[in-house]
Motif scaffolding. Sequence first.
Motif, PDB file in Angstrom:
ATOM      1  N   TYR A  58       0.456  -1.405  -0.172  1.00 57.07           N
ATOM      2  CA  TYR A  58       0.067   0.177   0.019  1.00 57.07           C
ATOM      3  C   TYR A  58       0.880   0.782   0.287  1.00 57.07           C
ATOM      4  CZ  TYR A  58      -2.663   4.138   1.550  1.00 57.07           C
ATOM      5  OH  TYR A  58      -3.523   4.967   1.607  1.00 57.07           O
ATOM      6  N   LYS A  59       2.013   1.911   1.198  1.00 59.04           N
ATOM      7  CA  LYS A  59       2.762   2.122   1.001  1.00 59.04           C
ATOM      8  C   LYS A  59       3.309   2.356  -0.717  1.00 59.04           C
ATOM      9  CE  LYS A  59       5.352   1.080   4.204  1.00 59.04           C
ATOM     10  NZ  LYS A  59       6.316   1.793   5.951  1.00 59.04           N
ATOM     11  N   GLU A  60       3.837   1.871  -1.172  1.00 57.92           N
ATOM     12  CA  GLU A  60       4.402   1.750  -2.734  1.00 57.92           C
ATOM     13  C   GLU A  60       3.660   2.112  -3.879  1.00 57.92           C
ATOM     14  OE1 GLU A  60       7.150  -1.778  -5.315  1.00 57.92           O
ATOM     15  OE2 GLU A  60       7.053  -1.392  -3.178  1.00 57.92           O
ATOM     16  N   THR A  61       2.350   1.554  -3.042  1.00 57.45           N
ATOM     17  CA  THR A  61       1.412   1.681  -4.979  1.00 57.45           C
ATOM     18  C   THR A  61       0.175   3.039  -4.395  1.00 57.45           C
ATOM     19  OG1 THR A  61       0.465   0.332  -4.657  1.00 57.45           O
ATOM     20  CG2 THR A  61       2.172  -0.295  -5.859  1.00 57.45           C
ATOM     21  N   GLY A  62      -0.101   3.091  -3.133  1.00 55.80           N
ATOM     22  CA  GLY A  62      -1.044   3.711  -2.547  1.00 55.80           C
ATOM     23  C   GLY A  62      -2.038   3.170  -3.100  1.00 55.80           C
ATOM     24  N   ARG A  63      -2.725   1.630  -3.566  1.00 53.29           N
ATOM     25  CA  ARG A  63      -3.507   0.893  -3.851  1.00 53.29           C
ATOM     26  C   ARG A  63      -4.546   0.651  -3.462  1.00 53.29           C
ATOM     27  NH1 ARG A  63      -4.856  -0.321  -9.385  1.00 53.29           N
ATOM     28  NH2 ARG A  63      -5.203  -2.259  -9.000  1.00 53.29           N
ATOM     29  N   HIS A  64      -5.972   0.566  -3.519  1.00 51.85           N
ATOM     30  CA  HIS A  64      -6.567   0.305  -1.645  1.00 51.85           C
ATOM     31  C   HIS A  64      -8.132   0.119  -1.835  1.00 51.85           C
ATOM     32  CE1 HIS A  64      -7.396   4.338  -2.196  1.00 51.85           C
ATOM     33  NE2 HIS A  64      -8.333   3.874  -1.405  1.00 51.85           N
ATOM     34  N   LEU A  65      -8.511   0.025  -1.751  1.00 50.63           N
ATOM     35  CA  LEU A  65     -10.266  -0.381  -1.227  1.00 50.63           C
ATOM     36  C   LEU A  65     -10.827   0.256   0.879  1.00 50.63           C
ATOM     37  CD1 LEU A  65     -10.957  -4.272  -1.975  1.00 50.63           C
ATOM     38  CD2 LEU A  65     -11.219  -2.867  -3.313  1.00 50.63           C
ATOM     39  N   THR A  66     -11.668   0.912   0.495  1.00 48.01           N
ATOM     40  CA  THR A  66     -12.369   1.522   1.488  1.00 48.01           C
ATOM     41  C   THR A  66     -13.084   0.639   2.081  1.00 48.01           C
ATOM     42  OG1 THR A  66     -14.409   2.186   0.394  1.00 48.01           O
ATOM     43  CG2 THR A  66     -12.313   3.697   0.307  1.00 48.01           C
ATOM     44  N   LEU A  67     -13.323   1.341   3.421  1.00 50.10           N
ATOM     45  CA  LEU A  67     -14.196   0.384   4.188  1.00 50.10           C
ATOM     46  C   LEU A  67     -15.476   0.075   3.664  1.00 50.10           C
ATOM     47  CD1 LEU A  67     -14.382  -1.627   7.360  1.00 50.10           C
ATOM     48  CD2 LEU A  67     -14.936   0.519   8.266  1.00 50.10           C
ATOM     49  N   GLU A  68     -15.755   0.874   3.100  1.00 55.05           N
ATOM     50  CA  GLU A  68     -17.962   0.919   2.493  1.00 55.05           C
ATOM     51  C   GLU A  68     -17.373  -0.443   1.287  1.00 55.05           C
ATOM     52  OE1 GLU A  68     -20.763   3.859   0.873  1.00 55.05           O
ATOM     53  OE2 GLU A  68     -18.965   4.319   1.701  1.00 55.05           O
ATOM     54  N   GLU A  69     -16.272   0.220   0.506  1.00 56.07           N
ATOM     55  CA  GLU A  69     -16.448  -0.841  -0.684  1.00 56.07           C
ATOM     56  C   GLU A  69     -16.271  -1.872   0.043  1.00 56.07           C
ATOM     57  OE1 GLU A  69     -14.100   1.522  -4.237  1.00 56.07           O
ATOM     58  OE2 GLU A  69     -12.502   1.133  -2.130  1.00 56.07           O
ATOM     59  N   VAL A  70     -15.858  -3.140   1.200  1.00 53.58           N
ATOM     60  CA  VAL A  70     -14.898  -3.907   1.271  1.00 53.58           C
ATOM     61  C   VAL A  70     -17.105  -4.385   1.589  1.00 53.58           C
ATOM     62  CG1 VAL A  70     -14.135  -5.562   2.962  1.00 53.58           C
ATOM     63  CG2 VAL A  70     -12.941  -3.727   1.123  1.00 53.58           C
ATOM     64  N   SER A  71     -17.473  -3.588   2.805  1.00 51.89           N
ATOM     65  CA  SER A  71     -18.036  -3.796   3.312  1.00 51.89           C
ATOM     66  C   SER A  71     -19.307  -4.219   3.301  1.00 51.89           C
ATOM     67  CB  SER A  71     -18.993  -2.611   4.089  1.00 51.89           C
ATOM     68  OG  SER A  71     -18.103  -2.863   5.640  1.00 51.89           O
ATOM     69  N   ASP A  72     -20.171  -3.544   0.740  1.00 47.28           N
ATOM     70  CA  ASP A  72     -21.103  -3.837   0.103  1.00 47.28           C
ATOM     71  C   ASP A  72     -19.923  -4.687  -0.345  1.00 47.28           C
ATOM     72  OD1 ASP A  72     -22.223  -1.097   0.714  1.00 47.28           O
ATOM     73  OD2 ASP A  72     -21.091   0.154  -0.617  1.00 47.28           O
ATOM     74  N   TRP A  73     -19.457  -5.335  -0.529  1.00 46.62           N
ATOM     75  CA  TRP A  73     -18.953  -6.480  -1.446  1.00 46.62           C
ATOM     76  C   TRP A  73     -19.289  -7.709  -0.065  1.00 46.62           C
ATOM     77  CZ3 TRP A  73     -14.115  -9.813  -0.792  1.00 46.62           C
ATOM     78  CH2 TRP A  73     -14.030 -10.320  -1.301  1.00 46.62           C
ATOM     79  N   LEU A  74     -19.604  -7.674   0.555  1.00 41.98           N
ATOM     80  CA  LEU A  74     -19.074  -8.680   2.005  1.00 41.98           C
ATOM     81  C   LEU A  74     -21.240  -9.252   1.672  1.00 41.98           C
ATOM     82  CD1 LEU A  74     -16.681  -8.292   4.520  1.00 41.98           C
ATOM     83  CD2 LEU A  74     -16.389  -9.948   1.915  1.00 41.98           C
ATOM     84  N   ASP A  75     -20.943  -7.992   2.626  1.00 42.98           N
ATOM     85  CA  ASP A  75     -22.809  -7.935   2.272  1.00 42.98           C
ATOM     86  C   ASP A  75     -24.067  -8.258   1.622  1.00 42.98           C
ATOM     87  OD1 ASP A  75     -22.381  -6.634   4.811  1.00 42.98           O
ATOM     88  OD2 ASP A  75     -23.565  -4.353   4.197  1.00 42.98           O
ATOM     89  N   ALA A  76     -23.100  -8.522  -0.337  1.00 40.41           N
ATOM     90  CA  ALA A  76     -23.754  -8.944  -1.243  1.00 40.41           C
ATOM     91  C   ALA A  76     -23.958  -9.958  -0.967  1.00 40.41           C
ATOM     92  CB  ALA A  76     -23.298  -8.571  -2.481  1.00 40.41           C
TER      93      ALA A  76
END
Length: 90
Positions: A58-76
């Motif tokens: 993450y520190k090298e690339t800055g690529r990430h997912l937000t908590l909301e994105e992961v929560s929405d995905w898991l909720d589905a």
Amino acid sequence: MATSLKIDDALKERVQQLANDRKRSAHGLMLEAIEQYVQREEARESFQREALASWAAYKETGRHLTLEEVSDWLDAWGTADEKPVPECHE
């Protein structure tokens, strides 16, 4: 490989009582306990290494997912509206 393990009398009695209750040998009970402990600690070490590698990436690339994105995905999960894995972004 033979290994000697010294435990105090109180713990020895507890192990023996538990072994008797389980209709198992104290030796077998202690082997199982040691095996479970080692597996748990190995898993913990693996998790920590993976977390540190993820943080470094993450520190090298800055690529990430937000908590909301992961929560929405898991909720589905398991629903008619199940979604594909979200894409990482900067």
